[in-house]
Design a protein around this motif. Structure first.
Motif, mmCIF file in Angstrom:
data_model
loop_
_atom_site.group_PDB
_atom_site.id
_atom_site.type_symbol
_atom_site.label_atom_id
_atom_site.label_comp_id
_atom_site.label_asym_id
_atom_site.label_seq_id
_atom_site.Cartn_x
_atom_site.Cartn_y
_atom_site.Cartn_z
ATOM 1 N N SER A 175 0.893 -1.161 0.000
ATOM 2 C CA SER A 175 0.000 0.000 0.000
ATOM 3 C C SER A 175 0.925 1.201 0.000
ATOM 4 N N PHE A 200 -7.202 12.729 -0.708
ATOM 5 C CA PHE A 200 -6.380 11.528 -0.786
ATOM 6 C C PHE A 200 -7.212 10.454 -1.462
ATOM 7 N N LYS A 201 -6.606 9.699 -2.319
ATOM 8 C CA LYS A 201 -7.336 8.638 -3.006
ATOM 9 C C LYS A 201 -6.358 7.569 -3.500
ATOM 10 N N VAL A 205 -5.613 0.734 -9.154
ATOM 11 C CA VAL A 205 -5.660 -0.527 -8.412
ATOM 12 C C VAL A 205 -5.818 -1.716 -9.354
ATOM 13 N N HIS A 233 -1.477 5.279 -4.073
ATOM 14 C CA HIS A 233 -2.367 6.377 -3.664
ATOM 15 C C HIS A 233 -1.708 7.707 -4.007
ATOM 16 N N HIS D 242 -9.090 7.715 4.727
ATOM 17 C CA HIS D 242 -9.163 6.767 3.613
ATOM 18 C C HIS D 242 -8.614 5.454 4.146
ATOM 19 N N THR D 244 -7.685 1.606 3.132
ATOM 20 C CA THR D 244 -7.480 0.643 2.064
ATOM 21 C C THR D 244 -7.385 -0.722 2.732
ATOM 22 N N PRO D 283 -12.921 6.108 -4.481
ATOM 23 C CA PRO D 283 -13.390 7.200 -3.622
ATOM 24 C C PRO D 283 -12.238 8.151 -3.315
ATOM 25 N N VAL D 308 -9.700 -5.857 -2.546
ATOM 26 C CA VAL D 308 -9.290 -4.566 -1.985
ATOM 27 C C VAL D 308 -10.531 -3.681 -1.878
ATOM 28 N N MET D 310 -11.778 0.186 -0.734
ATOM 29 C CA MET D 310 -11.356 1.531 -0.368
ATOM 30 C C MET D 310 -12.553 2.254 0.236
#
Lengths: 347, 347, 347, 347
Positions: A175, A200-201, A205, A233, D242, D244, D283, D308, D310
């Motif tokens: 990550s 933040f995102k 992926v 990210h 956020h 993950t 997102p 995964v 998010m």
């Protein structure tokens, strides 16, 4: 003095090469090309360089580049692979910061980059420019493919674990988060300050192009197929990559965190640019901002069966231009840290 | 090798001195004091310094400091003025980054700092450490008072105008903005990231402590009383000062912008760290981030009667620790840019 | 229910209109146009709107727009002036957030915007939509030209001083700073996060297009020609404008700061969206983030002859879409704060 | 009108409660306590509230609080557990935003919070305030323990997977990141803007206090012990979490991403504040800035065996004060979205 050429100098890895080379005593930049900005002074585009370079961008000129001792490609993918054969033929050393020569399998390359490779015959000879695993081959190489920014941070964090066979190669998670400079100096709405600041995102992926590069490198080291789940990210800041890595211990309980700490310290003892932090501390990207160092630390949360490694670099330095200069130093037999003794800009 | 001591090394000007001195070939830091952190390694507090210093903070010890060739005070005001007399008596050179010796009038100092000055007898001999106006005195000084961060940016932007008598000294406006590192490394709610990020505000409009320092310096240069309206602002970023300066031309229409541009270029031609940008461009703080340069430019909007000067520095470098090192170099007869050839970190 | 149309809904003022109107009980958005995004759902482009609108962008269709009670133009300049005549002819009310109808003199408009005005005959009837000076005309208007973002902040900060004749109109300075959203949602390198974050700079000093608009408004109020030196700056944050205004008192010493404080408080007593802060406090942009308020305060530094006003707004709310909704409420006889009781997002 | 009291109103969850309740038609804040700021007007500390509250902080007064219909605790842990018994005895409903009643096992609570629990007899009756799993119990509760911010984001992302038994409960990874407001409004060097801006780091990897809360909640849902590796990170921005999340499918290949998408959409179909994004989108925290929504999406990278998820929230809204208001609405039989129809502030 080493004569240096740079192809594609208007992006962030280009200006970063120029920043680092301005303090490199043994080299001189003699040509820097850009079709779009040909004729314009470097310091007009990048005012931080004022006083350090009396040079303008020029049209790409193979003869001029071929007259250099070393040529850096600071271009998007799909540029170097067309020009490199000619430069190699002329005896010039090439350090490619793009993705063109990172993947050894031309088929796989095409699958991820959407076009056939233009010089697949060079893939076998190109050396993957991660000095921590390939220093000797780099020293002898004529063509070095610098690792991507995420791959550098992730690979350095996992090398000791995979080389030692202590973790399951089939279940590794990365990550990771990058500052915006990783997206390059390109006019895209998604990279506007108004889109990115204060948010933040995750992205990519479904399949980021750095995935096959990382799996290739780690599989070679571990001797078996590494399967990585990689989620990048985007951070609301300019520079820095932080990778948080999760791996399952093969024999949980058999290794203490102290054992792993020792493993990492021993592995990187002689590495000038990899720094294992004391156990219990966490790396922060700002400590390596502008510096060529990778700082990392590790833990086994709750003493369970998952080891967590945190690895930080400046994506433009150890993740790109700094590592490229480090490779140049190795190729030319210069001190490896020449031009790279930049202390991180903290605060 | 010059033996350097630093008093109060746990703040941002302290770590910045250490960052710069790590690349200064002719000096060695032998002591760095902090009551609060005595015994703790520097790089534990500031991980960017790992690999550069094998040193711990120590209790202040006058004998040890007095054995240094140069001692920097990177302390809040009201510390240096108590210790400096003893160090000077021992023959040590002192460079004070705090406000203690900036104002020549002890009465005025007390009025702004709220207590009597502890060593007023030294005020006459202390040299105001702005090399662009005081280089010769600095070279001979034993005690140098480094200018504040706002004063450096503002004074460098106004010197050519006031020296030449082209503008009204009684009506000058400085609207300036600083990154958060100017507020120091102190635990205050107002400086929390959650309070500062994504916001902008003025502060200290009623009277900022840098006002008398600026007015003193500019009045000396102009030969008449300078009256400044000074509004500082807090920026949601870490490093950098931008001063936007407004002055009324005495004879509007008589000077063109080209005349003023030439005036500035001539004034700063031989200055290694003041850079007049081409007319029509605007300085940005990031171009000098981590660098000791002041970049500035000027305009006469709408060709009316007000000249606007924009001046940028890194508050921790040219606004503090870099200028301190520049002063040290001058005092010791070293090349003035020793340790200071840092290219701005852009992006 | 008021039927609302929006032309050009893919920019930041467009999405901000949609955010505010989602909470406006008396209106319903029935059409939102975008050539580029026609057919795409709003909430695909702007995921914050999910659950609030079941609507897609459509091709501009004059008949559909003409069937609305009110049409907002959230377009760049040079769009509204071509479409508005037809809508007015159909009896639709128009609120233009662009610059097309802000300047009454078509000649002057062309000079600043570089092309002839397409419907100069409407300039005389267009009402400048600053409710604090034009509420009654707005109530009767069919075409309202919403002020620019900088003009709103600057004019609200200067109105009491110029209306009262207390300051020299010929020597006013506005040093203002805006978040990046003011530059719009356009793919430009200069607005990339990597270019803007952690940096600050002035721009447009030679002549920003908001200058003639501000001078026109203030000259009308003061009854004599106002001459403004206007320097805008770009902040490393998304939302907010802070204007720092400097004016010379005509009779320094005659007015105390308490007198001026009272003047401002009286002037804005009944204004729902202008808030004079207690003397000695400073407005901060975050206190009005997402809110339609202007917060301001004032000082006379050192009790000299210059008054400093600090004025803050959210450039997308009171500086654009919020003010547009406020104008709509006034035009339609709705409560002026309908849809606008958003508390600033602090922290 | 519901009479509301707030204990500890000077932190970020306090001001956020005030922001949301200012737009809540059916409630009125009658008391807000703070020992440190007693007597000071709310809007002096929080200028965004000017015009919305004519109220000052008061000393904590149990009688006054007991006269409220609902009391919120916006305090650090270890405050509520001392006062709540008395309030419950008086028949007042209590919504605790702190950690005091989140963990059902008093022993475990003490182990993580370092002191004995002061009212362990209430733990069994306290309802964990995550409406998406406990709506009915919340409706009947007198004491609701609001989930932590990380737990809210993580639990909402994992509920469908664990309820359905599709993933291995013993090997779940949460790599989460929070804005700085999660650290509260406390003067600490680590949270200064100069320390946090432009940097990113992990923290609390050895054991964050939210870990046992999350494991407790998820274990209850899954029916077996959930073992979570939880790594929180600090983002250089103010608001937003956020998460993950990585989980191993029990039968990889048997479920397609479309199956999982459908599973999530069905699970949250009727939830007003959980929004499953279309497959393939990610997102971003800014889309829920200031809003009470959780937006989430999911993928199976490379169609391998790891899913995964998010998940994003605003840590101060759905992660704290918004969820608290949502709980109040449920407890009082009000529409669940009363006061909570805030559209995310994008950009």
């Amino acid at each position: 003095m080493v004569k240096v050429g740079i192809v594609g100098g208007t992006g962030y890895t280009g200006v970063e090469l120029l920043r680092l080379l301005a303090q490199h005593e043994d080299s001189e930049v003699v040509a820097i090309t850009s079709r779009a900005e040909a004729g314009r002074r470097l310091d007009e585009l990048f005012p931080n360089l004022r006083g350090y370079y009396d040079l303008a961008f020029s049209e790409p000129d193979v003869d001029l580049l071929a007259s250099c001792d070393v040529v850096f490609f600071a271009t998007p993918h799909n540029v170097a692979m067309h020009l490199v054969p000619e430069l190699l033929a002329a005896g010039t050393r090439v350090i490619d910061l793009s993705a063109d020569y990172r993947i050894r399998d031309a088929e796989l390359w095409s699958q991820w980059y959407g076009e056939p490779h233009a010089s697949p015959e060079l893939l076998a000879d190109a050396v993957y420019g991660l000095p921590e695993i390939n220093r000797e081959q780099i020293a002898k190489a004529q063509l070095v493919a610098c690792p991507g920014c995420y791959p550098t941070a992730i690979e350095l964090g996992l090398i000791p674990l995979l080389e030692s066979g202590l973790v399951e190669p089939s279940n590794i998670i990365a990550s990771a988060a990058s500052g915006t400079s990783g997206a390059g100096r390109q006019a895209k709405i998604d990279n506007l300050a108004s889109e990115v600041s204060g948010s933040f995102k995750a992205y990519g992926v479904g399949g980021h192009r750095h995935l096959p590069e990382i799996e290739q490198c780690l599989s070679l080291l571990s001797g078996s197929d590494v399967s990585l789940t990689f989620v990048p990210h985007l951070l609301p800041m300019v520079r820095g990559i932080h990778a948080t890595l999760f791996a399952r211990l093969n024999k949980p309980g058999e290794q203490s965190i102290e054992d792993l700490q020792r493993l990492f310290e021993n592995r990187y003892r002689d590495e000038p640019f990899v720094d294992v932090l004391p156990n219990g501390t966490f790396p922060q990207t700002r400590a390596v901002k502008g510096a060529n160092h990778c700082q990392l630390s590790l833990m086994i949360p709750q003493q369970r069966d998952t080891v967590v490694v945190m690895s930080t670099i400046d994506n433009l330095v150890k993740g790109a231009s700094g590592q490229a200069v480090q490779n140049m130093n190795i190729m030319l037999g210069l001190p490896e840290d020449r031009g790279l003794r930049q202390v991180g800009l903290l605060p």
